[in-house]
Scaffold this motif. Structure first.
Motif, PDB file in Angstrom:
ATOM      1  N   MET A 233       2.452   6.381  20.993  1.00 19.14           N
ATOM      2  CA  MET A 233       2.179   5.027  20.513  1.00 19.14           C
ATOM      3  C   MET A 233       1.131   5.128  19.420  1.00 19.14           C
ATOM      4  O   MET A 233       0.654   6.214  19.097  1.00 19.14           O
ATOM      5  CB  MET A 233       1.668   4.127  21.645  1.00 19.14           C
ATOM      6  CG  MET A 233       0.297   4.502  22.187  1.00 19.14           C
ATOM      7  SD  MET A 233      -0.429   3.238  23.270  1.00 19.14           S
ATOM      8  CE  MET A 233      -0.791   1.929  22.079  1.00 19.14           C
ATOM      9  N   GLY A 234       0.781   3.976  18.816  1.00 20.48           N
ATOM     10  CA  GLY A 234      -0.341   3.974  17.892  1.00 20.48           C
ATOM     11  C   GLY A 234      -0.003   3.817  16.428  1.00 20.48           C
ATOM     12  O   GLY A 234      -0.905   3.761  15.594  1.00 20.48           O
ATOM     13  N   LEU A 235       1.292   3.745  16.084  1.00 19.47           N
ATOM     14  CA  LEU A 235       1.649   3.468  14.692  1.00 19.47           C
ATOM     15  C   LEU A 235       1.445   1.995  14.404  1.00 19.47           C
ATOM     16  O   LEU A 235       1.943   1.137  15.140  1.00 19.47           O
ATOM     17  CB  LEU A 235       3.104   3.850  14.417  1.00 19.47           C
ATOM     18  CG  LEU A 235       3.661   3.449  13.043  1.00 19.47           C
ATOM     19  CD1 LEU A 235       2.946   4.200  11.926  1.00 19.47           C
ATOM     20  CD2 LEU A 235       5.166   3.678  12.975  1.00 19.47           C
ATOM     21  N   HIS A 236       0.714   1.678  13.354  1.00 14.78           N
ATOM     22  CA  HIS A 236       0.538   0.316  12.863  1.00 14.78           C
ATOM     23  C   HIS A 236       1.182   0.286  11.472  1.00 14.78           C
ATOM     24  O   HIS A 236       0.781   1.054  10.591  1.00 14.78           O
ATOM     25  CB  HIS A 236      -0.937  -0.056  12.775  1.00 14.78           C
ATOM     26  CG  HIS A 236      -1.677   0.098  14.069  1.00 14.78           C
ATOM     27  ND1 HIS A 236      -2.029  -0.980  14.868  1.00 14.78           N
ATOM     28  CD2 HIS A 236      -2.130   1.202  14.723  1.00 14.78           C
ATOM     29  CE1 HIS A 236      -2.668  -0.547  15.942  1.00 14.78           C
ATOM     30  NE2 HIS A 236      -2.737   0.777  15.883  1.00 14.78           N
ATOM     31  N   ILE A 237       2.137  -0.601  11.255  1.00 12.35           N
ATOM     32  CA  ILE A 237       2.912  -0.548  10.022  1.00 12.35           C
ATOM     33  C   ILE A 237       3.489  -1.929   9.718  1.00 12.35           C
ATOM     34  O   ILE A 237       3.756  -2.717  10.626  1.00 12.35           O
ATOM     35  CB  ILE A 237       4.045   0.496  10.164  1.00 12.35           C
ATOM     36  CG1 ILE A 237       4.719   0.788   8.826  1.00 12.35           C
ATOM     37  CG2 ILE A 237       5.046   0.093  11.229  1.00 12.35           C
ATOM     38  CD1 ILE A 237       5.627   2.022   8.867  1.00 12.35           C
ATOM     39  N   SER A 238       3.669  -2.224   8.438  1.00 12.45           N
ATOM     40  CA  SER A 238       4.256  -3.513   8.074  1.00 12.45           C
ATOM     41  C   SER A 238       5.760  -3.489   8.334  1.00 12.45           C
ATOM     42  O   SER A 238       6.386  -2.423   8.408  1.00 12.45           O
ATOM     43  CB  SER A 238       3.994  -3.821   6.592  1.00 12.45           C
ATOM     44  OG  SER A 238       4.793  -2.986   5.757  1.00 12.45           O
ATOM     45  N   ALA A 239       6.337  -4.681   8.457  1.00 13.88           N
ATOM     46  CA  ALA A 239       7.773  -4.779   8.729  1.00 13.88           C
ATOM     47  C   ALA A 239       8.585  -4.165   7.592  1.00 13.88           C
ATOM     48  O   ALA A 239       9.578  -3.465   7.823  1.00 13.88           O
ATOM     49  CB  ALA A 239       8.165  -6.242   8.938  1.00 13.88           C
ATOM     50  N   ARG A 240       8.168  -4.415   6.358  1.00 10.88           N
ATOM     51  CA  ARG A 240       8.900  -3.866   5.217  1.00 10.88           C
ATOM     52  C   ARG A 240       8.854  -2.334   5.200  1.00 10.88           C
ATOM     53  O   ARG A 240       9.849  -1.676   4.873  1.00 10.88           O
ATOM     54  CB  ARG A 240       8.332  -4.416   3.906  1.00 10.88           C
ATOM     55  CG  ARG A 240       8.728  -5.853   3.613  1.00 10.88           C
ATOM     56  CD  ARG A 240       8.360  -6.253   2.197  1.00 10.88           C
ATOM     57  NE  ARG A 240       8.879  -7.566   1.843  1.00 10.88           N
ATOM     58  CZ  ARG A 240       9.061  -7.984   0.596  1.00 10.88           C
ATOM     59  NH1 ARG A 240       8.748  -7.190  -0.418  1.00 10.88           N
ATOM     60  NH2 ARG A 240       9.538  -9.197   0.358  1.00 10.88           N
ATOM     61  N   GLU A 241       7.715  -1.773   5.553  1.00 10.03           N
ATOM     62  CA  GLU A 241       7.586  -0.316   5.561  1.00 10.03           C
ATOM     63  C   GLU A 241       8.389   0.291   6.699  1.00 10.03           C
ATOM     64  O   GLU A 241       9.064   1.316   6.532  1.00 10.03           O
ATOM     65  CB  GLU A 241       6.115   0.084   5.691  1.00 10.03           C
ATOM     66  CG  GLU A 241       5.204  -0.412   4.567  1.00 10.03           C
ATOM     67  CD  GLU A 241       5.331   0.353   3.267  1.00 10.03           C
ATOM     68  OE1 GLU A 241       6.480   0.495   2.777  1.00 10.03           O
ATOM     69  OE2 GLU A 241       4.305   0.794   2.731  1.00 10.03           O
ATOM     70  N   LEU A 242       8.356  -0.348   7.867  1.00 11.38           N
ATOM     71  CA  LEU A 242       9.126   0.158   8.997  1.00 11.38           C
ATOM     72  C   LEU A 242      10.624   0.102   8.704  1.00 11.38           C
ATOM     73  O   LEU A 242      11.390   0.981   9.129  1.00 11.38           O
ATOM     74  CB  LEU A 242       8.803  -0.655  10.254  1.00 11.38           C
ATOM     75  CG  LEU A 242       9.446  -0.176  11.565  1.00 11.38           C
ATOM     76  CD1 LEU A 242       9.099   1.268  11.863  1.00 11.38           C
ATOM     77  CD2 LEU A 242       9.022  -1.072  12.725  1.00 11.38           C
ATOM     78  N   ALA A 243      11.040  -0.909   7.956  1.00 10.84           N
ATOM     79  CA  ALA A 243      12.455  -1.022   7.604  1.00 10.84           C
ATOM     80  C   ALA A 243      12.915   0.157   6.751  1.00 10.84           C
ATOM     81  O   ALA A 243      14.095   0.537   6.784  1.00 10.84           O
ATOM     82  CB  ALA A 243      12.706  -2.339   6.867  1.00 10.84           C
ATOM     83  N   LYS A 244      12.005   0.766   5.995  1.00  7.43           N
ATOM     84  CA  LYS A 244      12.381   1.941   5.209  1.00  7.43           C
ATOM     85  C   LYS A 244      12.792   3.089   6.117  1.00  7.43           C
ATOM     86  O   LYS A 244      13.707   3.860   5.804  1.00  7.43           O
ATOM     87  CB  LYS A 244      11.219   2.374   4.307  1.00  7.43           C
ATOM     88  CG  LYS A 244      10.907   1.403   3.180  1.00  7.43           C
ATOM     89  CD  LYS A 244       9.717   1.882   2.360  1.00  7.43           C
ATOM     90  CE  LYS A 244       9.348   0.888   1.269  1.00  7.43           C
ATOM     91  NZ  LYS A 244       8.158   1.330   0.489  1.00  7.43           N
ATOM     92  N   ILE A 245      12.115   3.218   7.258  1.00  2.19           N
ATOM     93  CA  ILE A 245      12.486   4.271   8.198  1.00  2.19           C
ATOM     94  C   ILE A 245      13.851   3.967   8.804  1.00  2.19           C
ATOM     95  O   ILE A 245      14.690   4.858   8.975  1.00  2.19           O
ATOM     96  CB  ILE A 245      11.397   4.430   9.271  1.00  2.19           C
ATOM     97  CG1 ILE A 245      10.103   4.924   8.603  1.00  2.19           C
ATOM     98  CG2 ILE A 245      11.844   5.403  10.361  1.00  2.19           C
ATOM     99  CD1 ILE A 245       8.911   4.992   9.507  1.00  2.19           C
TER     100      ILE A 245
END
Length: 266
Positions: A233-245
């Protein structure tokens, strides 16, 4: 949850029950004609321009609202066609991605497999020397990424505590490796040590160089315990950035003209 259909990626960040999920579809579902890559950011279009119904998406929005989501994106043909935020959040908000972090850690293993530095059937003790002289030497890297290590589940002594990696590595064997599936945060956390030992870089540094930078991801941070990046756990990320993954997974680990992950990894 996140949903990937034939040519559409839907990514809601739902913080219900303290969980955020990223689920990728089969690599064959990717839009083979897509030439658009979201760097430095996503292009935005209308639903109708990309063959979707705006009125039906409004019904989807209502569903996400009902489920107390805090953010949701719908991406079609490489473009954002709907983007919603709630509770004062916006496109720059970094969300606690909780166990999505596990998928990021396993992606790190995929990068190392592609490099030839890790084999899935390799004993994890090659990277965790504390395991070399007991039955834990039978635990493979595959066992760790598939929750089948057989390590005792003592999450209550690890989560939100100090020395999390050391405590994870110290977990005793409860069942023979490969004989039982058990959702075990501590066992997953040992991937931090595997990635660091195999790459020669601390996990966060390795992922920044090999995953986040190639995808143009900058709006993120990863939690650490005593300087060791958490793998469960512990990833903090924006929705747009997570969508890239998610988009990387949708395209079978390929980004632009480069394959970042082994074929079929996602």
């Amino acid at each position: 949850p996140a949903l990937i259909t034939r040519r559409t990626l839907i990514l809601p960040i739902a913080l219900m029950f303290g969980a955020s999920l990223l689920v990728s579809g089969s690599p064959t579902l990717a839009d083979k004609g897509a030439k658009i890559w979201p760097q430095p950011d996503w292009e935005v279009s209308t639903p109708e321009a990309q063959g979707l119904s705006g009125s039906k998406l409004e019904k989807l929005k209502a569903l996400f609202e009902e489920k107390k989501s805090q953010a949701a994106l719908v991406i079609r043909h490489g473009k954002i066609v709907a983007e919603w935020y709630w509770d004062g959040k916006d496109k720059d908000t970094k969300f606690q991605a909780f166990s999505v972090t596990k998928s990021i850690a396993s992606t790190g293993i995929g990068l190392l497999v592609k490099d030839g530095k890790v084999k899935l059937e390799q004993s994890a003790s090659d990277f965790i020397p504390e395991w070399k002289n007991d039955s834990r030497k039978d635990i493979t890297v595959r066992h760790l990424i598939t929750m089948s290590s057989g390590l005792a589940n003592k999450d209550n002594t690890i989560i939100m505590q100090g020395q999390q990696l050391a405590k994870s590595i110290a977990l005793p064997v409860e069942k023979p490796a490969g004989t039982l599936w058990n959702y075990n945060n501590g066992a997953c956390n040992t991937l931090s040590q595997v990635i660091t030992a195999a790459s020669g870089q601390e996990m966060n540094d390795f992922l920044t160089e090999r995953l986040y930078k190639p995808l143009g991801i900058t709006n993120f941070e990863m939690d650490k315990s005593e300087g060791k990046t958490l793998a469960y756990m512990g990833l903090h990320i924006s929705a747009r950035e997570l969508a890239k993954i998610g988009y990387l997974f949708l395209h079978d680990g390929k980004w632009k003209k480069k394959s970042l992950l082994p074929k079929g990894w996602t």
